[in-house]
Design an enzyme around this catalytic site. Structure first.
Site, PDB file in Angstrom:
ATOM      1  N   SER A 207       0.806  -1.229   0.000  1.00 57.88           N
ATOM      2  CA  SER A 207       0.000   0.000   0.000  1.00 57.88           C
ATOM      3  C   SER A 207       0.839   1.279   0.000  1.00 57.88           C
ATOM      4  CB  SER A 207      -0.981  -0.007   1.170  1.00 57.88           C
ATOM      5  OG  SER A 207      -0.320  -0.261   2.379  1.00 57.88           O
TER       6      SER A 207
ATOM      7  N   CYS B  55      -7.284  -5.930  -0.255  1.00 55.36           N
ATOM      8  CA  CYS B  55      -6.066  -5.944   0.564  1.00 55.36           C
ATOM      9  C   CYS B  55      -5.366  -4.581   0.580  1.00 55.36           C
ATOM     10  CB  CYS B  55      -5.173  -7.078   0.068  1.00 55.36           C
ATOM     11  SG  CYS B  55      -4.162  -7.741   1.388  1.00 55.36           S
TER      12      CYS B  55
ATOM     13  N   ARG C 120      -2.655  -2.557   9.389  1.00 52.04           N
ATOM     14  CA  ARG C 120      -1.957  -3.305   8.336  1.00 52.04           C
ATOM     15  C   ARG C 120      -1.280  -4.571   8.881  1.00 52.04           C
ATOM     16  NH1 ARG C 120       2.203   0.561   5.802  1.00 52.04           N
ATOM     17  NH2 ARG C 120       2.448  -1.134   4.330  1.00 52.04           N
TER      18      ARG C 120
ATOM     19  N   ILE D 232      -3.324 -12.758   2.506  1.00 52.05           N
ATOM     20  CA  ILE D 232      -1.879 -12.658   2.299  1.00 52.05           C
ATOM     21  C   ILE D 232      -1.372 -11.365   2.942  1.00 52.05           C
ATOM     22  CG2 ILE D 232      -0.034 -12.602   0.569  1.00 52.05           C
ATOM     23  CD1 ILE D 232      -2.130 -13.870  -1.417  1.00 52.05           C
ATOM     24  N   ARG D 233      -0.692 -11.503   4.049  1.00 48.08           N
ATOM     25  CA  ARG D 233      -0.269 -10.319   4.821  1.00 48.08           C
ATOM     26  C   ARG D 233      -1.425  -9.321   4.921  1.00 48.08           C
ATOM     27  NH1 ARG D 233       4.839  -7.358   4.381  1.00 48.08           N
ATOM     28  NH2 ARG D 233       4.645  -7.532   6.613  1.00 48.08           N
TER      29      ARG D 233
ATOM     30  N   HIS E 240      -7.791 -11.795  -0.901  1.00 46.33           N
ATOM     31  CA  HIS E 240      -7.641 -11.818  -2.360  1.00 46.33           C
ATOM     32  C   HIS E 240      -8.608 -12.817  -2.977  1.00 46.33           C
ATOM     33  CE1 HIS E 240      -3.865  -9.494  -2.503  1.00 46.33           C
ATOM     34  NE2 HIS E 240      -3.772  -9.931  -1.276  1.00 46.33           N
TER      35      HIS E 240
ATOM     36  N   GLU F   2      -8.959 -12.970  -6.204  1.00 47.83           N
ATOM     37  CA  GLU F   2      -8.514 -13.100  -7.606  1.00 47.83           C
ATOM     38  C   GLU F   2      -7.500 -14.235  -7.789  1.00 47.83           C
ATOM     39  OE1 GLU F   2      -7.605 -10.900  -5.513  1.00 47.83           O
ATOM     40  OE2 GLU F   2      -5.483 -10.490  -5.682  1.00 47.83           O
TER      41      GLU F   2
END
Ligand code: GLN
Length: 200
Positions: A53, A83, A114, A142-143, A178, A180
């Site tokens: 980000s 995310c 975060r 993911i994180r 996510h 995708e």
């Protein structure tokens, strides 16, 4: 089915994955990368991919996209942010200990922390029950950021335990995970249908 044009913010991160899912739903001719204000002006909805980000925020300024994106958002542009994309939309970030945080757009009424589900190795996949869509929707974390609180105008469409992981404030959708990378296009289709981009 007819479709408007779907833009994928193509500065950094999971751009090919989002592009592929969107193309499988609306056809490749209706999906475009967004890299410039001109690109942005030509699309009817935007997918904001995950990535990093702080980098995304910097690249947004570099591409002179921050103001045009804010302007179109104020006028109802549908956005699905995943995310790091969600972090970019958030009204408030809990300051991170190392003090390097992105400048967010501040348009989605959520407070976010975060990297709160651990490090890369702690990434996990689970199945969600999504309001209005159904059960067993796969989600890869993911994180991932954690949504700490949501404002009164924000609907929570899915949770993992107590935590909101999929929220919607009108035309703005925020996902901490996510969709995708799971091979299941249902969430993208849901977003595009609800946003009026995909019409029967
Ligand atoms: N940890 C990243 C960030 O804070 C987000 C991770 C992701 O998009 N998968 O920017």
């Amino acid at each position: 089915m007819t479709s408007g044009t779907v833009g994928v913010l193509a500065l950094q991160g999971d751009v090919p994955e989002h592009t592929e899912v969107a193309a499988s739903i609306v056809g490749p001719d209706h999906v475009r990368p967004v890299r410039t204000p001109k690109d942005l002006a030509a699309v009817d909805a935007v997918l904001l991919p995950g990535g990093e980000s702080t980098t995304l925020s910097r690249l947004l300024d570099h591409a002179a996209l921050r103001e045009p994106l804010l302007e179109r958002t104020r006028h109802g542009l549908p956005i699905m942010a995943t995310c790091a994309g969600l972090i970019l939309l958030a009204r408030e970030l809990e300051p991170s200990p190392h003090g390097r945080d992105p400048q967010t757009l501040g348009v989605l009424d959520v407070k976010v922390r975060r990297n709160d589900y651990g490090r890369q190795v702690d990434s996990f996949e689970t199945k969600l029950e999504v309001e209005g869509l159904g059960k067993d929707v796969p989600a890869a974390f993911i994180r991932a950021p954690r949504i700490l609180s949501v404002g009164p105008g924000v609907r929570v469409l899915a949770r993992v335990r107590e935590d909101p992981v999929l929220v919607r404030e009108g035309h703005l959708w925020g996902l901490t995970f996510h969709p995708e990378v799971t091979g299941d296009p249902r969430l993208h289709r849901y977003f595009l249908t609800e946003s009026g981009v995909l019409r029967p």
